[in-house]
Design an enzyme around this catalytic site. Structure first.
Site, PDB file in Angstrom:
ATOM      1  CE1 TYR A  15      -3.956  -2.061   0.228  1.00  0.00           C
ATOM      2  CE2 TYR A  15      -2.822  -3.178   2.007  1.00  0.00           C
ATOM      3  CZ  TYR A  15      -3.853  -3.119   1.101  1.00  0.00           C
ATOM      4  OH  TYR A  15      -4.775  -4.127   1.062  1.00  0.00           O
ATOM      5  CG  HIS A  20      -7.207   4.506   0.332  1.00  0.00           C
ATOM      6  ND1 HIS A  20      -8.127   5.533   0.407  1.00  0.00           N
ATOM      7  CD2 HIS A  20      -7.813   3.439   0.911  1.00  0.00           C
ATOM      8  CE1 HIS A  20      -9.237   5.095   0.988  1.00  0.00           C
ATOM      9  NE2 HIS A  20      -9.060   3.838   1.307  1.00  0.00           N
ATOM     10  CG  PHE A  64      -5.669  -3.086   7.278  1.00  0.00           C
ATOM     11  CD1 PHE A  64      -4.991  -2.892   6.079  1.00  0.00           C
ATOM     12  CD2 PHE A  64      -5.276  -4.124   8.097  1.00  0.00           C
ATOM     13  CE1 PHE A  64      -3.964  -3.737   5.713  1.00  0.00           C
ATOM     14  CE2 PHE A  64      -4.249  -4.969   7.739  1.00  0.00           C
ATOM     15  CZ  PHE A  64      -3.583  -4.769   6.539  1.00  0.00           C
ATOM     16  CG  ASN A  66     -12.339  -0.365   5.281  1.00  0.00           C
ATOM     17  OD1 ASN A  66     -11.944   0.693   4.800  1.00  0.00           O
ATOM     18  ND2 ASN A  66     -12.729  -1.375   4.543  1.00  0.00           N
TER      19      ASN A  66
END
Length: 188
Positions: A15, A20, A64, A66
């Site tokens: 990532y 993001h 993470f 979420n």
């Protein structure tokens, strides 16, 4: 006076560098510029830096995206920081690349990290710095876009935007949200 500055992102090398994860990129630069460094703690990597007479607890949640609310709640409570002194740095597809907007509260705008923070804290009334990543993706391509890497033009344009984001974070802590919004929000 203490502040909790949270950069949203996803942990893991796959990532790093994605759109993001711009929240991680901003807080990394903030801590690096202050000569601090992150250490792994419960619910994330944290660093402590000072901006004049203000203490900043800077957090990169390891939950993470979420599930970011768990980390935010934990560190607010652990450090006894009021929600008025919380600033979340987040990517925003509704803003063109490089546009920065400080907001004192608001909806999650479909962002799962903000949605979870709102659920866990039971309020929308916390400040966020939205970093525009643009929306140059075809219908149905949002996930691939936000989890994709910045293109070379965006990367070359990024250093002054990161510097400006750091100025906004510091101003938020020193001058407050209203004065900072007045100074920075319409000056891209």
């Amino acid at each position: 006076m203490k502040y909790l500055i949270v950069g949203l992102g996803n942990i893991g090398s796959e990532y790093w560098g994605t759109r993001h994860n711009i929240g991680f990129r901003v807080v990394n630069k903030l801590v690096e510029a202050a000569g601090g460094q992150f250490t792994e703690q419960r619910y994330g990597a944290t660093a402590r830096i000072r901006v004049k007479n203000k203490e900043l607890v800077v957090l990169k949640p390891n939950t993470f995206m979420n599930l970011s609310g768990n980390a935010v709640r934990y560190w607010l409570q652990k450090e006894n920081i009021p929600v008025e002194h919380l600033l979340v740095v987040v990517d925003d597809i509704a803003l063109p690349f490089g546009t920065l907007r400080l907001k004192p509260k608001g909806s999650d705008a479909g962002h799962n990290g903000l949605k979870n923070i709102q659920q866990i804290l039971a309020t929308q009334d916390y400040c966020r710095l939205r970093f525009g990543i643009g929306n140059q993706f075809p219908r149905g391509g949002q996930v691939d876009y936000v989890l994709g890497l910045f293109d070379p033009e965006e990367l070359s344009a990024m250093p002054p935007v990161l510097d400006r984001a750091i100025e906004i974070v510091k101003s938020f802590c020193l001058a407050g949200v209203q004065l900072t919004m007045n100074q920075y929000n319409n000056k891209d």
